[in-house]
Scaffold this motif. Structure first.
Motif, short mmCIF file in Angstrom:
data_model
loop_
_atom_site.label_atom_id
_atom_site.label_comp_id
_atom_site.label_asym_id
_atom_site.label_seq_id
_atom_site.Cartn_x
_atom_site.Cartn_y
_atom_site.Cartn_z
N ASP A 19 40.31 55.86 42.42
CA ASP A 19 40.91 55.27 41.23
C ASP A 19 41.83 54.14 41.68
N VAL A 20 41.46 52.90 41.39
CA VAL A 20 42.17 51.75 41.93
C VAL A 20 43.60 51.66 41.41
N ALA A 21 43.87 52.18 40.22
CA ALA A 21 45.21 52.08 39.65
C ALA A 21 46.13 53.23 40.05
N ALA A 22 45.55 54.34 40.50
CA ALA A 22 46.35 55.53 40.74
C ALA A 22 46.45 55.94 42.20
N GLU A 23 45.61 55.37 43.05
CA GLU A 23 45.57 55.79 44.45
C GLU A 23 45.83 54.61 45.38
N ALA A 24 46.25 54.92 46.59
CA ALA A 24 46.41 53.89 47.61
C ALA A 24 45.05 53.29 47.94
N PRO A 25 45.02 52.05 48.44
CA PRO A 25 43.74 51.45 48.80
C PRO A 25 42.97 52.32 49.78
N PRO A 26 41.65 52.25 49.75
CA PRO A 26 40.85 53.09 50.65
C PRO A 26 40.99 52.65 52.09
N PRO A 27 40.64 53.52 53.03
CA PRO A 27 40.67 53.11 54.44
C PRO A 27 39.65 52.01 54.70
N GLY A 28 39.90 51.27 55.76
CA GLY A 28 38.98 50.20 56.13
C GLY A 28 39.60 48.83 56.06
N GLY A 29 40.79 48.73 55.47
CA GLY A 29 41.45 47.44 55.36
C GLY A 29 42.32 47.13 56.57
N PRO A 30 43.02 46.02 56.53
CA PRO A 30 43.04 45.06 55.43
C PRO A 30 41.70 44.34 55.29
N PHE A 31 41.44 43.83 54.08
CA PHE A 31 40.12 43.33 53.75
C PHE A 31 40.09 41.81 53.69
N ASP A 32 38.94 41.26 54.08
CA ASP A 32 38.71 39.82 53.97
C ASP A 32 38.31 39.42 52.55
N LEU A 33 37.70 40.35 51.82
CA LEU A 33 37.32 40.11 50.44
C LEU A 33 37.49 41.39 49.63
N ILE A 34 38.12 41.26 48.47
CA ILE A 34 38.17 42.36 47.50
C ILE A 34 37.64 41.82 46.19
N HIS A 35 36.69 42.54 45.62
CA HIS A 35 36.03 42.08 44.40
C HIS A 35 36.00 43.20 43.37
N ALA A 36 36.30 42.86 42.11
CA ALA A 36 36.18 43.80 41.00
C ALA A 36 35.54 43.06 39.83
N ARG A 37 34.47 43.63 39.28
CA ARG A 37 33.78 43.00 38.16
C ARG A 37 33.68 43.97 36.99
N LEU A 38 34.15 43.54 35.83
CA LEU A 38 34.08 44.34 34.60
C LEU A 38 34.75 45.71 34.80
N VAL A 39 35.89 45.68 35.47
CA VAL A 39 36.63 46.90 35.79
C VAL A 39 37.97 46.93 35.06
N LEU A 40 38.79 45.92 35.28
CA LEU A 40 40.19 45.99 34.87
C LEU A 40 40.38 46.02 33.37
N VAL A 41 39.46 45.45 32.61
CA VAL A 41 39.58 45.47 31.16
C VAL A 41 39.67 46.90 30.62
N HIS A 42 39.15 47.87 31.40
CA HIS A 42 39.13 49.26 30.97
C HIS A 42 40.22 50.12 31.61
N VAL A 43 40.98 49.55 32.54
CA VAL A 43 41.96 50.33 33.30
C VAL A 43 43.31 50.27 32.60
N ALA A 44 43.94 51.42 32.44
CA ALA A 44 45.22 51.46 31.72
C ALA A 44 46.30 50.68 32.46
N ASP A 45 46.50 50.96 33.74
CA ASP A 45 47.55 50.29 34.51
C ASP A 45 46.93 49.14 35.30
N ARG A 46 46.57 48.10 34.59
CA ARG A 46 45.89 46.96 35.22
C ARG A 46 46.78 46.25 36.22
#
Length: 271
Positions: free
Chosen positions: A98-125
């Motif tokens: 859950d991108v709004a409730a949890e710490a970023p996943p392992p594997g970072g830091p990232f060169d690219l982060i992409h979200a499509r048609l996600v945030l419009v539905h997330v309460a804590d954008r």
């Protein structure tokens, strides 16, 4: 590319990935928007060795494309609150997240982060955006793509007859259901400003929406079938009206558009 409409009212998911129609929606959304997303990936230079986080991936197509580009020396992690459509994932890591409730996943830091048609539905954008920016390496790219249904509210822009009027009325009902669950129907237009306010200078953005195509019709049919019961239960449509609309879609005489998808992107400052 998460297609779960996140429940913020205790009424359950509106567009649940577990429903049969979800696969049809995924296919249509991919046909409509993947070429645009991949063009943005190419413009920021995704390449060998990059570490990428696909937020709310939904299905496997976008992270698989990234995995092929970054090669064996790179890494792609695809996250979603429902990963059931990524069971056949190859070449990338899949995590329930859950991108709004949890710490970023392992594997970072990232060169690219992409979200499509996600945030419009997330309460804590706002928190979700902060989390993504914090997970970028200095110089890494953030690409956010989200819908703005309020910017162009008609699914049939050329409303010249009763079939088009019915389509637009059912679309208003669908958007009312989204709004009741906390979706921000004017979110896409805010993306450039939100990225600037988060400290990303020289933000770029564009918008895209097809006015008619076979994939638009496929998306509309799958969406209406998926929310049919909720439209009827809320008194927003009758079964007869929905049957008539679906028949109109099948007949092929409707020019069905999508909501504008606004893409905004920028790099995290190096210092």
């Amino acid at each position: 590319m998460a297609r779960d409409a996140r429940d913020t009212s205790g009424k359950g998911y509106l567009l649940d990935n577990r429903q049969t129609e979800a696969g049809d929606r995924f296919t249509a959304l991919s046909a409509l928007f993947d070429p645009l997303t991949f063009r943005h990936f190419e413009s920021v230079g995704v390449g060998e060795g990059w570490r990428c986080w696909e937020v709310g991936a939904g299905g496997a197509i976008v992270p698989a494309w990234l995995a092929e580009r970054v090669g064996s020396s790179g890494h792609v992690v695809a996250t979603d609150i429902d990963t059931s459509w990524m069971r056949e994932a190859k070449g990338f890591e899949v995590l329930r997240h859950d991108v709004a409730a949890e710490a970023p996943p392992p594997g970072g830091p990232f060169d690219l982060i992409h979200a499509r048609l996600v945030l419009v539905h997330v309460a804590d954008r706002d928190q979700a955006v902060r989390s993504m920016i914090e997970a970028l390496r200095p110089g890494g790219w953030l690409l956010l793509e989200d819908a703005d249904p309020a910017l162009r509210p008609l699914i049939c822009p050329d409303e010249y007859g009763p079939e088009q009027e019915l389509a637009n009325r059912l679309r208003r009902g669908f958007r009312e259901l989204l709004r009741e669950r906390g979706a921000d129907l004017a979110y896409g237009r805010r993306l450039p400003r939100l990225l600037r306010e988060a400290g990303l200078a020289d933000v770029e953005a564009d918008a895209y929406f097809p006015i008619t195509s076979p994939a638009c019709a496929e998306l509309e049919e799958a969406t209406v079938r998926q929310v049919r019961g909720r439209l009827v239960a809320a008194g927003l449509a009758t079964d007869g009206e929905i049957d008539r609309h679906l028949a109109n879609v099948t007949a092929g005489g409707l020019d069905l558009a999508t909501s504008p998808m606004i893409s905004a992107w920028r790099r995290r400052p190096v210092s």
